[in-house]
Design an enzyme around this catalytic site. Structure first.
Site, short mmCIF file in Angstrom:
data_model
loop_
_atom_site.label_atom_id
_atom_site.label_comp_id
_atom_site.label_asym_id
_atom_site.label_seq_id
_atom_site.Cartn_x
_atom_site.Cartn_y
_atom_site.Cartn_z
N SER A 110 0.82 -1.22 0.00
CA SER A 110 0.00 0.00 0.00
C SER A 110 0.85 1.27 0.00
O SER A 110 1.94 1.31 0.58
CB SER A 110 -0.92 0.02 1.22
N GLU A 225 -2.51 -13.75 1.93
CA GLU A 225 -2.87 -12.76 2.95
C GLU A 225 -4.31 -12.95 3.40
O GLU A 225 -4.60 -12.99 4.60
CB GLU A 225 -2.68 -11.35 2.40
N ASN A 344 -13.99 -4.28 2.52
CA ASN A 344 -15.13 -5.17 2.27
C ASN A 344 -15.71 -4.94 0.88
O ASN A 344 -16.18 -5.88 0.22
CB ASN A 344 -16.22 -4.94 3.33
#
Length: 379
Positions: A110, A225, A344
């Site tokens: 990230s 992950e 999500n």
């Protein structure tokens, strides 16, 4: 050794050694006793056993608080990626020290302008003879303050679409060009870090996979992950989880019909996720690629975590949200499960597209060279 004997031996070992506080010392003991990398290939330092032994040990370990957190990224994400996609030299060099706790790993994906859209990352790696020179920034990196090594995804080609110009590297986190800065969250703790790379030299021998094919390696890492997050790989056990079924039962009057109903719902959801994870693990060991269903498992865990947090709040009262009570910290951290490892919303998109075969969302950047995109912080 049959499974019952294996479980008894593991139980006795945990009773004697689970009190070890130093993480690296504990991992060394764990490895030497044969309980680290239980299903990993023997060739690269694992135990070469089956899922049955791994589940048996996990069932015993859940009753303890084990100092495994700093190894969670290595055990659940970077290590399995090296086993799957690394060279024989990389496996021989890195896997055994990882399993023995001699080296701690982090994952460097990230960035400030590339969170859920990882392929928009801008950290650059430029070839310089037998090395690559890396410059850029990563963020939300767990355990980086402890890490010796990191699995770094960097951009090596801006003249092709964003998914096709990435390369994966193993980077030395102790390099003087690497700066790690902690990021405090609302609990006051620093679970994450931001990392800066300034002319960091990485040997080409530390490239994982082919140049510009890093996205396929990243997909392997992301699969591990999501599976490891949903299965709790490398976590410290459930003994001290203040939102677990056992902990909540101790806090409330289980004679209340509403409370019993909610606790049963928690048990059902927890058991369903455990069985789903067990099935995915069995398929993986049998050579069946779980694919996007790993995202479904991660989504289920995020929703279960929020359900547990909401239930704990309603049962323990609003006072549980403040103070130094372990429950207060658990509740404050609960929303992070819906963000870390993919939001999500991203998980639902992946499941809809790749599991349910629903029409994908429109994308206009699939064929555009990265240098021509306006993404993240790239103007």
């Amino acid at each position: 050794m049959n499974l019952d004997d294996y479980r008894r031996t593991a139980r006795a070992w945990l009773a004697e050694n689970a009190g070890t506080d130093d993480p690296r010392e504990f991992m060394a003991k764990l490895y030497d006793a044969g309980y680290s990398g239980i299903t990993w290939p023997e060739q690269w330092g694992g135990q070469g056993l089956t899922q049955e032994e791994e589940r048996a040990f996990a069932a015993e370990a859940r009753h303890y608080s084990l100092p495994l957190y700093i190894f969670s990224i290595g055990l659940g994400m970077t290590g399995p990626t090296l086993v799957d996609r690394g060279s024989d030299e990389q496996r021989a060099r890195f896997v055994r020290p990882l399993l023995r706790g001699e080296e701690v790993w982090c994952q460097l994906f990230s960035e400030p302008g590339a969170g859920s859209d990882v392929a928009s990352l801008q950290t650059r790696a430029v070839r310089d003879g037998d090395d690559w020179i890396v410059n850029g920034q990563k963020v939300w990196t767990s355990v980086a303050q402890h890490a010796d090594w990191g699995l770094l995804l960097a951009r090596t080609n801006v003249d092709v679409p964003k998914h096709r110009g990435l390369t994966m590297f193993v980077v030395n986190m102790r390099d003087p060009g690497v700066t790690v800065r902690p990021l405090k969250d609302m609990t006051g703790r620093a679970f994450f870090n931001e990392i800066f790379f300034d002319d960091v030299r990485v040997p080409d021998a530390h490239r994982v996979g082919e140049a510009d094919d890093g996205w396929s390696v990243a997909v392997t890492t992301l699969l591990h992950e999501r599976l490891s997050i949903s299965a709790g790989v490398g976590m410290s056990g459930q003994k001290d989880d203040p939102t677990s079924l056992e902990a909540l039962r101790r806090r409330v009057d289980a004679a209340d019909p509403y409370v019993r109903d909610q606790l049963v719902e928690l048990h059902i959801r927890s058991r369903a996720l455990a069985l789903f994870n067990q099935r995915l693990s069995q398929e993986t060991r049998a050579g069946i690629f779980p694919g996007a269903r790993g995202s479904a498992a991660k989504l289920l865990l995020a929703e279960l975590t929020m359900f547990k947090a909401d239930l704990a709040t309603s049962l323990a009262g609003p006072g549980a949200l403040v103070g130094d009570d372990p429950l207060a910290h658990a509740l404050a951290l609960a929303p992070a499960m819906a963000l870390g490892g993919g939001t999500n919303e991203i998980m639902r998109n992946i499941v809809g597209d790749r599991v349910l075969n629903l029409p994908p969302e429109p994308r206009v950047d699939k064929t555009v060279p990265f240098k021509d995109l306006k993404v993240g912080t790239q103007a």
